[in-house]
Design a protein around this motif. Structure first.
Motif, PDB file in Angstrom:
ATOM      1  N   HIS A  77     -29.574  78.817 -20.576  1.00  0.00           N
ATOM      2  CA  HIS A  77     -28.695  78.464 -19.458  1.00  0.00           C
ATOM      3  C   HIS A  77     -29.313  78.636 -18.085  1.00  0.00           C
ATOM      4  O   HIS A  77     -28.656  78.412 -17.081  1.00  0.00           O
ATOM      5  CB  HIS A  77     -27.401  79.286 -19.527  1.00  0.00           C
ATOM      6  CG  HIS A  77     -27.633  80.770 -19.662  1.00  0.00           C
ATOM      7  ND1 HIS A  77     -27.819  81.367 -20.889  1.00  0.00           N
ATOM      8  CD2 HIS A  77     -27.722  81.754 -18.760  1.00  0.00           C
ATOM      9  CE1 HIS A  77     -27.993  82.672 -20.723  1.00  0.00           C
ATOM     10  NE2 HIS A  77     -27.950  82.928 -19.429  1.00  0.00           N
TER      11      HIS A  77
ATOM     12  N   SER B 168     -27.110  85.030 -26.835  1.00  0.00           N
ATOM     13  CA  SER B 168     -27.527  85.243 -25.445  1.00  0.00           C
ATOM     14  C   SER B 168     -28.970  85.714 -25.423  1.00  0.00           C
ATOM     15  O   SER B 168     -29.564  85.980 -26.485  1.00  0.00           O
ATOM     16  CB  SER B 168     -26.652  86.322 -24.805  1.00  0.00           C
ATOM     17  OG  SER B 168     -26.916  87.573 -25.431  1.00  0.00           O
ATOM     18  N   GLY B 169     -29.512  85.860 -24.219  1.00  0.00           N
ATOM     19  CA  GLY B 169     -30.859  86.382 -24.083  1.00  0.00           C
ATOM     20  C   GLY B 169     -30.950  87.815 -24.596  1.00  0.00           C
ATOM     21  O   GLY B 169     -31.918  88.201 -25.245  1.00  0.00           O
TER      22      GLY B 169
ATOM     23  N   ALA C 206     -39.995  88.690 -17.122  1.00  0.00           N
ATOM     24  CA  ALA C 206     -39.261  89.440 -16.115  1.00  0.00           C
ATOM     25  C   ALA C 206     -38.049  88.649 -15.632  1.00  0.00           C
ATOM     26  O   ALA C 206     -37.887  87.472 -15.965  1.00  0.00           O
ATOM     27  CB  ALA C 206     -40.175  89.744 -14.934  1.00  0.00           C
ATOM     28  N   THR C 207     -37.242  89.325 -14.850  1.00  0.00           N
ATOM     29  CA  THR C 207     -36.026  88.697 -14.375  1.00  0.00           C
ATOM     30  C   THR C 207     -36.048  88.532 -12.856  1.00  0.00           C
ATOM     31  O   THR C 207     -35.283  87.759 -12.296  1.00  0.00           O
ATOM     32  CB  THR C 207     -34.802  89.518 -14.847  1.00  0.00           C
ATOM     33  OG1 THR C 207     -33.643  88.713 -14.786  1.00  0.00           O
ATOM     34  CG2 THR C 207     -34.606  90.779 -14.048  1.00  0.00           C
TER      35      THR C 207
ATOM     36  N   HIS D 233     -35.331  95.611 -21.436  1.00  0.00           N
ATOM     37  CA  HIS D 233     -36.746  95.979 -21.591  1.00  0.00           C
ATOM     38  C   HIS D 233     -36.926  97.492 -21.539  1.00  0.00           C
ATOM     39  O   HIS D 233     -37.985  97.973 -21.173  1.00  0.00           O
ATOM     40  CB  HIS D 233     -37.605  95.303 -20.513  1.00  0.00           C
ATOM     41  CG  HIS D 233     -37.617  93.804 -20.623  1.00  0.00           C
ATOM     42  ND1 HIS D 233     -38.339  92.999 -19.774  1.00  0.00           N
ATOM     43  CD2 HIS D 233     -36.991  92.971 -21.479  1.00  0.00           C
ATOM     44  CE1 HIS D 233     -38.156  91.720 -20.106  1.00  0.00           C
ATOM     45  NE2 HIS D 233     -37.338  91.684 -21.136  1.00  0.00           N
TER      46      HIS D 233
HETATM   47  C1  LIG Z   1     -31.377  86.700 -18.173  1.00  0.00           C
HETATM   48  C2  LIG Z   1     -32.348  87.517 -18.911  1.00  0.00           C
HETATM   49  C3  LIG Z   1     -32.032  88.089 -20.158  1.00  0.00           C
HETATM   50  C4  LIG Z   1     -30.627  88.156 -20.722  1.00  0.00           C
HETATM   51  O1  LIG Z   1     -29.944  87.017 -20.903  1.00  0.00           O
HETATM   52  P1  LIG Z   1     -28.352  87.096 -21.180  1.00  0.00           P
HETATM   53  O2  LIG Z   1     -28.063  85.744 -21.701  1.00  0.00           O
HETATM   54  O3  LIG Z   1     -27.715  87.439 -19.888  1.00  0.00           O
HETATM   55  O4  LIG Z   1     -28.137  88.153 -22.209  1.00  0.00           O
HETATM   56  C5  LIG Z   1     -33.030  88.732 -20.861  1.00  0.00           C
HETATM   57  N1  LIG Z   1     -34.258  88.841 -20.365  1.00  0.00           N
HETATM   58  C6  LIG Z   1     -34.606  88.340 -19.162  1.00  0.00           C
HETATM   59  C7  LIG Z   1     -35.995  88.503 -18.676  1.00  0.00           C
HETATM   60  C8  LIG Z   1     -33.648  87.674 -18.402  1.00  0.00           C
HETATM   61  O5  LIG Z   1     -33.989  87.205 -17.196  1.00  0.00           O
END
Ligand SMILES: *Cc1c(COP(=O)(O)O)cnc(C)c1O
Length: 429
Positions: free
Chosen positions: A235, A103-104, A181-182, A135
Motif C-alpha cells: 500500500h 500487513s508489513g 527502513a521506514t 526491527h
Molecule cells: C510500513 C512498514 C512496515 C509495516 O507495515 P504495516 O503494513 O503498517 O504493518 C514494516 N516495515 C517497514 C520498514 C515499514 O516501513
C-alpha cells in the motif's frame, strides 16, 4: 454502469442503510481531496484495486494455498492467488512469492518465524535512526522475543555506517541481518549487506516496505537479487491495497509459506489478494515505471526547495520518495510543524531524526514523501510550489489561510479521485 456482473461497491445502498458510515466515507474522501497528502507511506489506489477490495471475495475462507486448501469452493479464489503470485514473481524477478500476509508487520513476523527461534540474535536498524517498530523495538514482539542488536547512521553523514554493521555482525554473530527502513532517505547498499551476511553466515532479510514500489518501477535498484527474504507492503509507493507480501529464494519457499500459514495467520483475505494481483498488474505497465521515476524526481525537487529555504534535509538530500527534515534551525518542533501544516491543509508527519534530543511525541523532524502528489499528476514544477507552501506553513502559523488557498488552487488541477474517473465514490452518485 448498467447491470453489474458482480455484486460490487454500491454507495447508494450504503447511504440508504447506514448514512452515518456513508458520511464517514464521504468526509474522508473530502479530506483527501481538499488537502496536500505528503505522508511518505501513503498512496491513492486505483478504482480497479478498490473494486477488487469491495467484492464478494471478502466472504471466502481459503486457509492453505492454491490447490491445497482446507475449505471447499476455493477453485475460483485459487485463480486470483495464482495470478497474484505469478505476477509478483515476474514483477520482482523472485523465485517465490507469498501474497497472504495481512500487513508489513505480519510479513516480518512470518519471516522471523521462518528463520529464527525465540532468543536468537538478529541485527537490524535502530528505530530512532529510521528503522521500523518490527526491527526490534522493545514495545514490539520483535524486541521481546529476539535478542536484537541495532546499527544506526553515522553522526556526520547521517547515512548507514556499514563498518559498524560489519563490526556488530562479527561480534554478535546474528542469525538474521535486517536491512530496510521506514524513515531513511538514501539508497541502501544491498550488495554490502549481502557480503556481511555471507561473512558471518547470517540470512539477509530486506524489509523494503517503503521502496518495493520504486523497485517494481525500476526507479531504484532492487533488493531481490541480494536478499534471502524480502518483506514488503503493497500500500505504500506500490499503490496497491493495504497489505503485505514476502519474496524469497526457492530454498526458503516452504519455510516461508508454513510461517505465514498456519504459524502466523489463518484465513487469507482473498479480496485483498485479488486487489494485490490488480496492483501487481498495474505495476508491470510502462506508465508505472514512469510514475516511480517521477516520484523520485519530485522528491528531489521538493527537497531542494525545502533546503534552499533553510530546512535541512537529514543526510543532505534524498535518493528515494521521501526526505527527513531537521527543523531545529527553525526553532519549531516536529509536532508543532505537523500541527501548523495541518492547519494549512497539508498532511505530513513528525518524525524523530537521528540522535534526536526530543522524545517521539515531540521530535525535531518531519518526514515528507511524494507518492500521493505524484499519483495526482504533479511534477517537479508543482513540487517547488509545494515546498514553498510547506515552508510558509511551518515558519508562520499566521500564513495558514493564505497557504490553504494556494493548496486549493493547486488541487483544482491535480485532484485526488477525480469524480469523472471514480463515479461510485462521488456524492452525486
Ligand atoms: C510500513 C512498514 C512496515 C509495516 O507495515 P504495516 O503494513 O503498517 O504493518 C514494516 N516495515 C517497514 C520498514 C515499514 O516501513
Amino acid at each position: 454502469m448498467g447491470a453489474q456482473p458482480y455484486y460490487g461497491p454500491d454507495f447508494g445502498q450504503l447511504q440508504r442503510q447506514d448514512p452515518d458510515i456513508a458520511q464517514v466515507l464521504l468526509d474522508e474522501l473530502s479530506r483527501v481531496r481538499d488537502g496536500l497528502q505528503l505522508i511518505a507511506s501513503e498512496n491513492l489506489t486505483s478504482p480497479a484495486v478498490m473494486a477488487a477490495l469491495g467484492s464478494t471475495l471478502t466472504n471466502k475462507y481459503a486457509e492453505g494455498y492454491p490447490g491445497r486448501r482446507y475449505y471447499g469452493g476455493c477453485e475460483v479464489v485459487d485463480r486470483a492467488e495464482r495470478m497474484a503470485i505469478d505476477r509478483a514473481r515476474r514483477l520482482f524477478g523472485a523465485e517465490h512469492a507469498n501474497v497472504q500476509p495481512h500487513s508489513g508487520a505480519s510479513a516480518n513476523l512470518a519471516a522471523y518465524a521462518a528463520l529464527l527461534q525465540p532468543g536468537d540474535t538478529m541485527l537490524a536498524m535502530e528505530l530512532s535512526h529510521g528503522g521500523h517498530l518490527t526491527h526490534g523495538s522493545r514495545v514490539n514482539f520483535s524486541g521481546k522475543w529476539f535478542d536484537v542488536v541495532s546499527y544506526g547512521v553515522r553522526r556526520g553523514s547521517e547515512q548507514i555506517d556499514y563498518d559498524e554493521v560489519r563490526d556488530l555482525a562479527l561480534r554478535h554473530q546474528p542469525k538474521v541481518i535486517v536491512c530496510g527502513a521506514t524513515a531513511y532517505p538514501r539508497l541502501i547498499d544491498f550488495a554490502v549487506f549481502r557480503g556481511i551476511s555471507d561473512e558471518v553466515g547470517a540470512w539477509l532479510l530486506a524489509d523494503v516496505a517503503h521502496t518495493i514500489g520504486l523497485m517494481a518501477g525500476g526507479a531504484i535498484p532492487s533488493a531481490v537479487p541480494y536478499a534471502d527474504v524480502v518483506t514488503f507492503t503493497t500500500h505504500k509507493a506500490l499503490r496497491g491495497p493495504r497489505g503485505g507480501g514476502i519474496l524469497c529464494t526457492a530454498e526458503l519457499a516452504a519455510r516461508i509459506d508454513r510461517a505465514v500459514y498456519p504459524f502466523v495467520q489463518a484465513g487469507p483475505l482473498m479480496n485483498v489478494v485479488a486487489a494485490k494481483a490488480v496492483a501487481f498488474g498495474e505495476a508491470r505497465r510502462p506508465e508505472f515505471g514512469e510514475y516511480t521515476r517521477r516520484v523520485v524526481a519530485n522528491a528531489r525537487a521538493l527537497c531542494d526547495t525545502l533546503a534552499a529555504e533553510g530546512m535541512r534535509p537529514v543526510s543532505g538530500g534524498t535518493e528515494t520518495h521521501l526526505m527527513l527534515i531537521d527543523l531545529r534551525e527553525l526553532g519549531v518542533s516536529g509536532a508543532e510543524a505537523e500541527r501548523r501544516c495541518a492547519a494549512a491543509g497539508i498532511t505530513l508527519n513528525r518524525n524523530v531524526i537521528p540522535y534526536d534530543p526530543e522524545p517521539a511525541a515531540v521530535t525535531s523532524g518531519m518526514r515528507v514523501g511524494t507518492p500521493c502528489v505524484t499519483t495526482q499528476g504533479m511534477g517537479p514544477q508543482e513540487l517547488k510550489e509545494v515546498g514553498t507552501l510547506v515552508v510558509r506553513a511551518v515558519r508562520d502559523p499566521g500564513a495558514a489561510p493564505e497557504v490553504r488557498e494556494r493548496v486549493s488552487a493547486l488541487l483544482t488541477t491535480f485532484q485526488a479521485y477525480d469524480p469523472a474517473a471514480f463515479p461510485a465514490y462521488d456524492s452525486k452518485y
